[in-house]
Design a protein around this motif. Structure first.
Motif, PDB file in Angstrom:
ATOM      1  N   PRO A   1     -15.242  94.188  55.212  1.00  0.00           N
ATOM      2  CA  PRO A   1     -14.092  93.692  54.442  1.00  0.00           C
ATOM      3  C   PRO A   1     -13.958  92.173  54.501  1.00  0.00           C
ATOM      4  O   PRO A   1     -13.568  91.540  53.518  1.00  0.00           O
ATOM      5  N   MET A   2     -14.327  91.579  55.637  1.00  0.00           N
ATOM      6  CA  MET A   2     -14.214  90.125  55.755  1.00  0.00           C
ATOM      7  C   MET A   2     -15.275  89.424  54.903  1.00  0.00           C
ATOM      8  O   MET A   2     -15.018  88.366  54.331  1.00  0.00           O
TER       9      MET A   2
ATOM     10  N   SER B   1     -10.157  82.594  51.984  1.00  0.00           N
ATOM     11  CA  SER B   1     -11.270  82.207  52.857  1.00  0.00           C
ATOM     12  C   SER B   1     -10.842  82.106  54.317  1.00  0.00           C
ATOM     13  O   SER B   1     -11.584  82.499  55.219  1.00  0.00           O
ATOM     14  N   VAL B   2      -9.656  81.588  54.545  1.00  0.00           N
ATOM     15  CA  VAL B   2      -9.159  81.459  55.919  1.00  0.00           C
ATOM     16  C   VAL B   2      -8.836  82.829  56.513  1.00  0.00           C
ATOM     17  O   VAL B   2      -9.016  83.047  57.709  1.00  0.00           O
ATOM     18  N   LEU B   3      -8.406  83.763  55.692  1.00  0.00           N
ATOM     19  CA  LEU B   3      -8.203  85.122  56.189  1.00  0.00           C
ATOM     20  C   LEU B   3      -9.534  85.761  56.560  1.00  0.00           C
ATOM     21  O   LEU B   3      -9.626  86.510  57.532  1.00  0.00           O
ATOM     22  N   ALA B   4     -10.584  85.460  55.792  1.00  0.00           N
ATOM     23  CA  ALA B   4     -11.904  86.017  56.083  1.00  0.00           C
ATOM     24  C   ALA B   4     -12.541  85.346  57.292  1.00  0.00           C
ATOM     25  O   ALA B   4     -13.221  85.999  58.077  1.00  0.00           O
ATOM     26  N   ALA B   5     -12.335  84.049  57.435  1.00  0.00           N
ATOM     27  CA  ALA B   5     -12.947  83.284  58.531  1.00  0.00           C
ATOM     28  C   ALA B   5     -11.874  82.429  59.208  1.00  0.00           C
ATOM     29  O   ALA B   5     -11.805  81.218  59.007  1.00  0.00           O
TER      30      ALA B   5
ATOM     31  N   TRP C   1     -14.711  88.877  64.415  1.00  0.00           N
ATOM     32  CA  TRP C   1     -14.528  90.153  63.710  1.00  0.00           C
ATOM     33  C   TRP C   1     -15.420  91.239  64.289  1.00  0.00           C
ATOM     34  O   TRP C   1     -15.002  92.397  64.401  1.00  0.00           O
ATOM     35  N   ALA C   2     -16.642  90.877  64.673  1.00  0.00           N
ATOM     36  CA  ALA C   2     -17.537  91.873  65.274  1.00  0.00           C
ATOM     37  C   ALA C   2     -16.977  92.344  66.620  1.00  0.00           C
ATOM     38  O   ALA C   2     -16.994  93.547  66.912  1.00  0.00           O
ATOM     39  N   ALA C   3     -16.460  91.419  67.412  1.00  0.00           N
ATOM     40  CA  ALA C   3     -15.873  91.797  68.706  1.00  0.00           C
ATOM     41  C   ALA C   3     -14.644  92.678  68.512  1.00  0.00           C
ATOM     42  O   ALA C   3     -14.455  93.672  69.231  1.00  0.00           O
TER      43      ALA C   3
ATOM     44  N   SER D   1      -5.598  94.856  64.815  1.00  0.00           N
ATOM     45  CA  SER D   1      -6.227  93.598  65.234  1.00  0.00           C
ATOM     46  C   SER D   1      -6.255  92.595  64.089  1.00  0.00           C
ATOM     47  O   SER D   1      -5.975  91.404  64.288  1.00  0.00           O
ATOM     48  N   VAL D   2      -6.587  93.051  62.908  1.00  0.00           N
ATOM     49  CA  VAL D   2      -6.620  92.176  61.733  1.00  0.00           C
ATOM     50  C   VAL D   2      -5.231  91.605  61.471  1.00  0.00           C
ATOM     51  O   VAL D   2      -5.078  90.395  61.220  1.00  0.00           O
ATOM     52  N   ALA D   3      -4.211  92.443  61.547  1.00  0.00           N
ATOM     53  CA  ALA D   3      -2.838  91.981  61.317  1.00  0.00           C
ATOM     54  C   ALA D   3      -2.452  90.901  62.328  1.00  0.00           C
ATOM     55  O   ALA D   3      -1.837  89.893  61.960  1.00  0.00           O
TER      56      ALA D   3
END
Length: 148
Positions: A35-36, A63-67, A95-97, A124-126
């Motif tokens: 998703p990222m 982009s900042v939400l993705a990275a 994101w992998a961790a 975690s994303v939130a």
């Protein structure tokens, strides 16, 4: 006399609950990146064809939400390709961790499906995205001018 049957060390039924949990644990980190990566691609696509301020702001936000760790290395205040690359690599690791941690939390239960993984990962994303929002507001206040 030695047995002709191969010895199985994991003692799990193929495609059974233990096998499924192990597969989810192995692939959780990679699945969390999908998703990222899609968000990052959307951020890049928003920059093509239209150079309006609103579209640039939307691209930056997505982009900042993705990275999210690009903010730590100084993006958007610097346009250095090395800073951007470093922020993206750090974000991929984040994101992998988090995907790995979500997979382990989800598989604590005996019967698990991908739904449990996505719920755990969603929390975690939130949390990360709330931190991004707070970071952008703090940067705006400290700098005294809009970031975009």
């Amino acid at each position: 006399s030695p047995s002709t049957n191969p010895v199985r060390h994991d003692r799990s039924v193929p495609n059974g609950p233990r096998s499924y949990r192990a597969r989810l644990r192995r692939s959780g980190a990679v699945v969390a990146l999908v998703p990222m990566a899609l968000l990052g691609a959307l951020g890049r696509l928003l920059l093509h064809g239209d150079h309006s301020t609103g579209r640039a702001a939307l691209s930056l936000g997505v982009s900042v939400l993705a990275a999210p760790l690009v903010l730590v290395v100084g993006v958007p205040l610097t346009t250095s390709p090395s800073a951007t690359s470093t922020g993206v690599v750090l974000s991929v690791a984040l994101w992998a961790a988090l995907g790995l941690a979500a997979a382990w939390r989800a598989t604590r239960r005996p019967a698990v499906a991908w739904r449990e993984f996505w719920v755990e990962y969603g929390w975690s994303v939130a949390a990360v995205w709330c931190g991004v929002a707070v970071g952008l507001v703090v940067a705006d206040v400290v700098l005294g001018r809009p970031i975009v």
